[in-house]
Every structure is written in C-alpha cells, then in structure tokens.
Design an enzyme around this catalytic site. Structure first.
Site, PDB file in Angstrom:
ATOM      1  N   ASN A   8      64.199  89.598  57.762  1.00 31.20           N
ATOM      2  CA  ASN A   8      63.752  90.163  56.491  1.00 31.20           C
ATOM      3  C   ASN A   8      62.976  91.437  56.825  1.00 31.20           C
ATOM      4  OD1 ASN A   8      62.595  90.759  54.045  1.00 31.20           O
ATOM      5  ND2 ASN A   8      61.715  88.714  53.713  1.00 31.20           N
ATOM      6  N   ARG A  89      68.114  89.397  54.731  1.00 32.37           N
ATOM      7  CA  ARG A  89      67.706  89.379  53.325  1.00 32.37           C
ATOM      8  C   ARG A  89      67.737  90.813  52.796  1.00 32.37           C
ATOM      9  NH1 ARG A  89      61.874  89.114  50.492  1.00 32.37           N
ATOM     10  NH2 ARG A  89      62.675  88.877  48.393  1.00 32.37           N
ATOM     11  N   HIS A 178      64.294  87.465  43.697  1.00 26.68           N
ATOM     12  CA  HIS A 178      63.899  86.135  44.197  1.00 26.68           C
ATOM     13  C   HIS A 178      65.020  85.122  43.963  1.00 26.68           C
ATOM     14  CE1 HIS A 178      59.375  87.177  43.442  1.00 26.68           C
ATOM     15  NE2 HIS A 178      59.699  87.463  44.689  1.00 26.68           N
ATOM     16  N   ARG A 237      51.257  93.957  41.113  1.00 26.12           N
ATOM     17  CA  ARG A 237      52.160  94.573  40.125  1.00 26.12           C
ATOM     18  C   ARG A 237      51.822  94.090  38.722  1.00 26.12           C
ATOM     19  NH1 ARG A 237      57.587  92.606  42.813  1.00 26.12           N
ATOM     20  NH2 ARG A 237      56.703  92.658  44.906  1.00 26.12           N
ATOM     21  N   GLU A 380      63.148  80.230  51.641  1.00 30.08           N
ATOM     22  CA  GLU A 380      64.193  81.245  51.535  1.00 30.08           C
ATOM     23  C   GLU A 380      64.946  81.421  52.843  1.00 30.08           C
ATOM     24  OE1 GLU A 380      60.988  83.508  49.612  1.00 30.08           O
ATOM     25  OE2 GLU A 380      62.571  84.539  48.522  1.00 30.08           O
TER      26      GLU A 380
END
Ligand code: ADP
Length: 394
Positions: A8, A89, A178, A237, A380
């Site tokens: 990732n 990813r 996601h 965010r 993940e």
C-alpha cells in the site's frame, strides 16, 4: 503454501504485509515513513520481533528495496517459490477498473490516466507498482481498487445533479472508497449471522471514514464520492459541506485551489474542530471538559446518526449495523453515543458487550435475533491478498 505480498504505497509512505491468503496470518509486516523526504523511518514486525530504524528512502524504489531487505533479513527470500502474487492497493479505479486486475504495461498506463481523479493517491500507488514490478519481475502483480466494490452502485445513488454534459465529459460521479473494507466486513457479517439477504449498514471509521448500505451483498449507497472527501466527519477531512463554501472562501478569503484543498483535507474534521487528530485524545479531552472537543465529538456522532437514518430509508430497514476500523472497532464511547440515538430503528447496545475487547467479529447489541449491532475487525490486507491470488490464478 505461498504468501501474498500486499503493498500500500502512499505519497510519503509504504505499508506492506506478507500474508497467508488462506488464514490471513501475516508472516511479516511493516511501515516505511517519510519516503521522498529526509528522516526516513522503517518499522518492521515479524512474529514477536520488531525491527525499527532510521533509513534513507529518497523514493519508492528505495522503499521497496528496504522492505525486501527487512523481510529477507528475517529469513524469507522473496521469489516465485515463496510468493504467489503481489497485491497493490490502488485508491481510484475510475470507470474501467471494476475488479482486481493483473498488471501489465497497459494497466499501468490506465492507472496513470485515472490519476486525474485522485491526484493525491494514484501517483503514489503507481510508483509502488513500478518499483515493485522492477524488483520482482517474475511475480504476478495485481491491482486491487478501493472503488471496485462500488462500481455498480445504482445510478440514482452514483449520480450528482450537475449539468450532464460536464459530468459526462469529466467522468464525475460518486465512485466510493474503502470498498475492499466494506466488501470484507459486510461478507463477515453475513457469515457471522448466517444469512446472505441482509440489509446492512457498515461504518468504516478510521482516519478516513465512510459508510455503506449493502443489500444482499451488493452496495446500494456509500458516503464517499468522486473523491474520499465526501460524507462522514473524518480525522482531518470535513466530509459533507455546502458546496458553496469553497466558492465563498475563494471570494472572501482569497483561498486558491490548493488552499481550499489543504483546508478541507488536512485542517478540518475532528482535528479542525478540536486540535486533536487521534480519536482517543479527542475523547479524553471531551471527558476532561474541553468544549471544542465536546462539540467535535457531537458533530461526528450527529453525522453518523444522520447517515444511518438515511441508509435505513434507502434499504427499507436495517438488519445489521456494523462498526469497523480504528475508531469503530475500539471506541466504546463512540458506539454508545451513536446507539443511544438509534433505538427507533430497533437497534440496541449491551453496555457489557460494548466494553469487551477482542480481535474477533462480535455482537454488541442486547438481543439474539435481528436487527444486530456488530463490531468486525476489518482486514484490508487479507482481502487484497485473496483477490490477488484469485486474479493471478486466472
Ligand atoms: P487508517 O484510516 O489510517 O487505516 P485506522 O483504521 O488505523 O486508520 O484508525 C485510526 C484511528 O483509530 C485514529 O483516529 C485512532 O485514534 C483511532 N483509534 C485507535 N485505537 C483507538 C482506541 N482504542 N480508541 C479510540 N480510537 C482509537
């Protein structure tokens, strides 16, 4: 049994895990930070052994080399005998990547083309792919996209009400992110409850946060949109805001595109509201009487309650509400504050089950039947590893 190397790559980091795709066990994992700047740092874990050191990582090629060295120092040589595939990813798959894809030159170019939709994320993912393909030319490399699970989101949920000529020309729609986590978690819930016809709401609450509505295994709504900025309140965010705010700020505060980007992506969310990035610090400050922290917590909870209510309407009811990722899995006070307001949907919370800690999927509501409230540890890396071996095999 061969492992899968899951990579990732972020703009200044490289996370990796060597995962057994059958069991999900990680033989080794690590994080390399400050790639491309001074003060590079590696943290590598293999079993109980932790290797932590400062290293020089001017770019992703150096980071991949450092990862390889750290893993091989632990006695595992990376090659076709030990590694079935490398899973990458990738944040944005655009319109064309709707499933995990075996990487070749053409796929690399297409990921590059899609980068315009995710300028903060895809270039780093691509740098990771290029460096890893150079380092491991004999291994199959598979791209697993964060958007893929949401590729067939129903049109009314995926469409922004903006001039259709503009949205078509610039591929503007709600993509969702996601996806690997929402897919994995909703499948775990279906298995746990022994039913595949469920109306599910999944809350993935980490630094980034997103919600999805999943009907019988397929997503019908999700909170992130063209970019991962829309939806829930996140670590730094804003999530949903009036789209007029950036226009107003550009007129009255002289903020340009980069200034607005920085404000909404890095100086907003719970950090912008309270000065705390870490959810644990936020809860402690709130409990200590800090008014900004209390308001930030309440705004975070309010947004979640609003989304769960909206998704209950979209789904025609809720059979399972699930909390996942750093905040969702670990913050009992957050779950309590949300569930306190969702009794009207028949959802309950058992205070003792809510406080129990475990790395396993578990129910935290006070009932036995439906609806259920669950905590499911997301994974993940394992999901990417499984996609990568399946794709490499075909
Ligand atoms: P990422 O989105 O970076 O993968 P994670 O899923 O690891 O993030 O979640 C990180 C968030 O989880 C941080 O805000 C952190 O504060 C929060 N978190 C981790 N452990 C706990 C805990 N015990 N209680 C509350 N929040 C926690």
């Amino acid at each position: 049994m061969s492992n899968v190397l899951v990579i990732n790559a972020g703009s200044s980091s490289l996370k990796y895990q060597l995962v057994d795709p059958e069991s999900g066990d990680a033989a080794a994992k690590g994080l390399i930070e400050r790639v491309g700047t001074s003060g590079g740092h590696l943290k590598h874990e293999s079993g109980k052994q932790v290797d932590e050191r400062d290293i020089d990582v001017p770019d992703h090629t150096a980071a991949v080399a450092a990862m390889r060295e750290a893993i091989e120092r632990g006695g595992i040589t990376l090659g076709p005998d030990t590694v079935a595939a490398v899973g990458h990813r990738i944040v944005h798959g655009g319109r064309n990547f709707t499933e995990p894809t075996l990487i070749d030159e053409r796929v690399e170019s297409e990921i590059e083309r899609v980068s315009v939709l995710a300028p903060l994320h895809n270039p780093a993912g691509l740098a990771g792919i290029r460096s890893a393909r150079e380092a491991f030319p004999d291994l199959p490399h598979v791209a697993v996209f964060d958007t893929a699970f949401f590729a067939d989101l129903p049109a009314p949920a995926a469409t922004y009400a903006i001039d259709r000529t503009v949205t078509r020309e610039h591929a503007i729609r709600r993509y969702g992110f996601h996806g690997t986590s929402h897919e994995y978690v909703s499948a775990q819930v279906a298995r746990f409850l022994g039913r595949d016809d469920l109306r599910q709401v999944v809350l993935h609450l980490g630094n980034g946060a997103s919600a999805s509505a999943v009907l019988a295994g397929r997503p019908v709504e999700t909170s992130m949109g063209l970019t991962p900025l829309e939806g829930l309140v996140m670590g730094t965010r804003s999530g949903d805001i009036d789209p007029g705010i950036p226009l107003h700020l550009s007129r009255v505060a002289g903020l340009d595109v980069d200034g607005i980007d920085d404000l909404l992506n890095r100086r907003s969310g719970i950090y912008g509201l309270s000065g705390h990035r870490d959810f644990r610090d936020l809860v402690s400050a709130k409990d200590g009487g800090d008014d900004d922290a209390r308001l930030a917590f309440e705004v975070y909870v309010h947004r979640l309650v609003k989304y769960v209510g909206a998704y209950a309407a979209v789904l025609g009811g809720i059979d399972a509400l699930t909390f996942a990722a750093g905040v969702g899995e670990n913050s009992a006070p957050l779950r309590a504050a949300v569930l306190e307001r969702l009794g009207f949907l028949g959802l309950t919370l058992d205070p003792h089950r809510n406080e129990e800690r475990s790395g396993q999927a578990r129910r935290v509501d006070s009932g036995e039947g439906l609806p259920a409230v669950l905590v499911v540890p997301t994974n993940e890396e394992w999901a990417i590893a499984r996609h990568a071996v399946e794709t490499a095999r075909t």
